[in-house]
Design a protein around this motif. Structure first.
Motif, PDB file in Angstrom:
ATOM      1  N   GLU A   1       1.212  -1.270   0.104  1.00 58.47           N
ATOM      2  CA  GLU A   1       0.001  -0.158   0.154  1.00 58.47           C
ATOM      3  C   GLU A   1       0.405   1.166   0.050  1.00 58.47           C
ATOM      4  O   GLU A   1       2.164   1.252   0.857  1.00 58.47           O
ATOM      5  CB  GLU A   1      -0.639  -0.038   1.107  1.00 58.47           C
ATOM      6  N   SER A   2       0.453   2.301  -0.600  1.00 60.55           N
ATOM      7  CA  SER A   2       0.417   3.315  -1.106  1.00 60.55           C
ATOM      8  C   SER A   2       0.958   4.126   0.711  1.00 60.55           C
ATOM      9  O   SER A   2      -0.102   4.768   0.338  1.00 60.55           O
ATOM     10  CB  SER A   2       0.401   4.305  -2.041  1.00 60.55           C
ATOM     11  N   ASN A   3       1.726   3.824   1.824  1.00 61.80           N
ATOM     12  CA  ASN A   3       1.407   4.551   3.325  1.00 61.80           C
ATOM     13  C   ASN A   3       2.509   4.435   3.753  1.00 61.80           C
ATOM     14  O   ASN A   3       2.870   3.346   3.777  1.00 61.80           O
ATOM     15  CB  ASN A   3       0.318   3.176   3.494  1.00 61.80           C
ATOM     16  N   PRO A   4       3.205   5.679   3.684  1.00 64.78           N
ATOM     17  CA  PRO A   4       4.401   5.830   4.548  1.00 64.78           C
ATOM     18  C   PRO A   4       4.917   4.725   6.215  1.00 64.78           C
ATOM     19  O   PRO A   4       5.677   4.442   6.206  1.00 64.78           O
ATOM     20  CB  PRO A   4       4.253   7.655   5.429  1.00 64.78           C
ATOM     21  N   ALA A   5       3.283   4.646   7.127  1.00 63.37           N
ATOM     22  CA  ALA A   5       4.357   3.454   8.104  1.00 63.37           C
ATOM     23  C   ALA A   5       4.318   2.361   7.055  1.00 63.37           C
ATOM     24  O   ALA A   5       5.515   1.995   7.983  1.00 63.37           O
ATOM     25  CB  ALA A   5       2.562   3.213   8.829  1.00 63.37           C
ATOM     26  N   VAL A   6       3.339   2.231   6.426  1.00 61.04           N
ATOM     27  CA  VAL A   6       4.376   0.776   5.630  1.00 61.04           C
ATOM     28  C   VAL A   6       4.960   0.395   5.075  1.00 61.04           C
ATOM     29  O   VAL A   6       6.214  -0.371   5.333  1.00 61.04           O
ATOM     30  CB  VAL A   6       3.169   0.372   4.455  1.00 61.04           C
ATOM     31  N   PHE A   7       5.645   1.849   4.182  1.00 61.65           N
ATOM     32  CA  PHE A   7       7.118   1.862   4.028  1.00 61.65           C
ATOM     33  C   PHE A   7       8.118   1.860   4.700  1.00 61.65           C
ATOM     34  O   PHE A   7       9.065   1.432   4.983  1.00 61.65           O
ATOM     35  CB  PHE A   7       7.275   2.398   2.812  1.00 61.65           C
ATOM     36  N   ASP A   8       8.043   2.550   5.591  1.00 66.99           N
ATOM     37  CA  ASP A   8       8.797   1.909   7.195  1.00 66.99           C
ATOM     38  C   ASP A   8       8.988   1.411   7.706  1.00 66.99           C
ATOM     39  O   ASP A   8       9.789   0.965   8.148  1.00 66.99           O
ATOM     40  CB  ASP A   8       8.286   3.536   8.026  1.00 66.99           C
ATOM     41  N   GLN A   9       7.751   0.578   8.235  1.00 67.69           N
ATOM     42  CA  GLN A   9       7.871  -0.645   8.632  1.00 67.69           C
ATOM     43  C   GLN A   9       9.155  -1.636   7.740  1.00 67.69           C
ATOM     44  O   GLN A   9      10.242  -1.899   8.025  1.00 67.69           O
ATOM     45  CB  GLN A   9       6.565  -1.559   8.872  1.00 67.69           C
ATOM     46  N   LEU A  10       8.660  -2.187   6.404  1.00 65.77           N
ATOM     47  CA  LEU A  10       9.390  -2.413   5.695  1.00 65.77           C
ATOM     48  C   LEU A  10      11.170  -2.297   5.362  1.00 65.77           C
ATOM     49  O   LEU A  10      12.305  -2.628   5.580  1.00 65.77           O
ATOM     50  CB  LEU A  10       8.975  -2.661   3.743  1.00 65.77           C
ATOM     51  N   MET A  11      11.140  -0.188   5.062  1.00 64.52           N
ATOM     52  CA  MET A  11      12.635  -0.105   5.099  1.00 64.52           C
ATOM     53  C   MET A  11      13.459  -0.236   6.987  1.00 64.52           C
ATOM     54  O   MET A  11      15.121  -0.883   6.395  1.00 64.52           O
ATOM     55  CB  MET A  11      12.203   1.150   5.209  1.00 64.52           C
ATOM     56  N   TYR A  12      12.584  -0.154   7.960  1.00 61.03           N
ATOM     57  CA  TYR A  12      13.691  -0.468   8.836  1.00 61.03           C
ATOM     58  C   TYR A  12      14.445  -1.907   9.322  1.00 61.03           C
ATOM     59  O   TYR A  12      14.844  -1.881   9.284  1.00 61.03           O
ATOM     60  CB  TYR A  12      12.868  -0.407   9.921  1.00 61.03           C
ATOM     61  N   GLU A  13      12.865  -2.906   8.789  1.00 59.84           N
ATOM     62  CA  GLU A  13      12.766  -4.103   8.787  1.00 59.84           C
ATOM     63  C   GLU A  13      14.253  -4.583   7.788  1.00 59.84           C
ATOM     64  O   GLU A  13      15.014  -5.875   8.617  1.00 59.84           O
ATOM     65  CB  GLU A  13      11.397  -4.849   8.727  1.00 59.84           C
ATOM     66  N   LEU A  14      14.054  -4.040   6.892  1.00 54.97           N
ATOM     67  CA  LEU A  14      14.958  -4.171   6.137  1.00 54.97           C
ATOM     68  C   LEU A  14      16.932  -3.621   6.697  1.00 54.97           C
ATOM     69  O   LEU A  14      17.898  -4.398   5.796  1.00 54.97           O
ATOM     70  CB  LEU A  14      15.234  -3.804   4.328  1.00 54.97           C
TER      71      LEU A  14
END
Length: 244
Positions: A14-27
């Motif tokens: 989903e185009s959602n900053p919270a979703v992208f942040d979660q993935l970015m931090y987990e990576l």
């Protein structure tokens, strides 16, 4: 125009900053970076509220036959892109995982420009970049496909957000992501789309002290939106920034 089938599919992000942040931090990207929505690229009061510097933009948009034709037109007459290592002004990932264009947009955003300095060395993304950077695009794509850590992190993020993901990862999605990034090597602005021939130099040069929240870059994004407007829906734009 239909795309070639992929060997593997992920649930779309989903185009959602919270979703992208979660993935970015987990990576493995530092929490000093975050994504934020850009609600207007014309209203100055909104643009002034965006944290600086802006390292990249990630744009989601409704695909159309016209877009697919233009995408293919860009590659006509060009040899297969084979950039790797020191030959590349930006690191580009060929998309071979279906419905994962959000992931590729994120990877292009964080792996280029000054944002790359925020990737931990002994992290999922740090290890992937160490393995990928010197490889040709096809080998690089296989490394991403075969990473169980990358797939698990993506799946965890894809089921979050405000809308439920499709039941089947192979269901066709009518929206696509591209990233706009700055090269650390030559300061040029690039359009990064894993479905394209390769990275596209957009002919905009940025100074050492400039980030992407400049009028020259915003006009490129506006022009991209104008070219691809259709009746399928709207566009969404996120900025990769320092701070929150």
């Amino acid at each position: 125009m239909a795309r070639l089938p992929h060997r593997k599919y992920f649930l779309p992000l989903e185009s959602n900053p919270a979703v992208f942040d979660q993935l970015m931090y987990e990576l493995g990207v530092s929490s000093k970076l975050s994504f934020c929505d850009v609600l207007s690229i014309d209203a100055q009061e909104i643009l002034k509220s965006i944290p600086r510097p802006v390292h990249a933009f990630v744009l989601v948009f409704p695909t159309s036959a016209d877009y697919e034709s233009l995408r293919l037109e860009k590659s006509i007459g060009k040899p297969a892109y084979d950039g790797s290592g020191e030959q590349e002004d930006v690191i580009w990932f060929k998309q071979t995982i279906g419905n994962a264009c959000g992931l590729y947009g994120l990877l292009h955003a964080v792996a280029n420009g000054k944002a790359r300095c925020c990737i931990g060395e002994n992290t999922i993304l740090g290890r992937l970049l160490k393995d990928c950077t010197s490889r040709a695009p096809d080998d690089r794509a296989l490394i991403l496909e075969n990473s169980s850590e990358l797939e698990a992190a993506h799946t965890s993020a894809a089921v979050k957000g405000d809308t439920a993901p499709p039941d089947n990862a192979e269901d066709e999605v009518d929206f696509h992501y591209v990233a706009f990034v700055r090269s650390l090597k030559n300061g040029h602005l690039y359009e990064m789309d894993g479905d394209n021939w390769g990275p596209f130099d957009l002919g905009v040069s940025l100074g050492d002290d400039e980030d992407l929240l400049t009028e020259s870059v915003l006009e490129v994004v506006r022009a991209f939106i104008r070219r691809n407007e259709n009746d399928k829906g709207g566009f969404g734009l996120m900025a990769l920034v320092e701070g929150r």
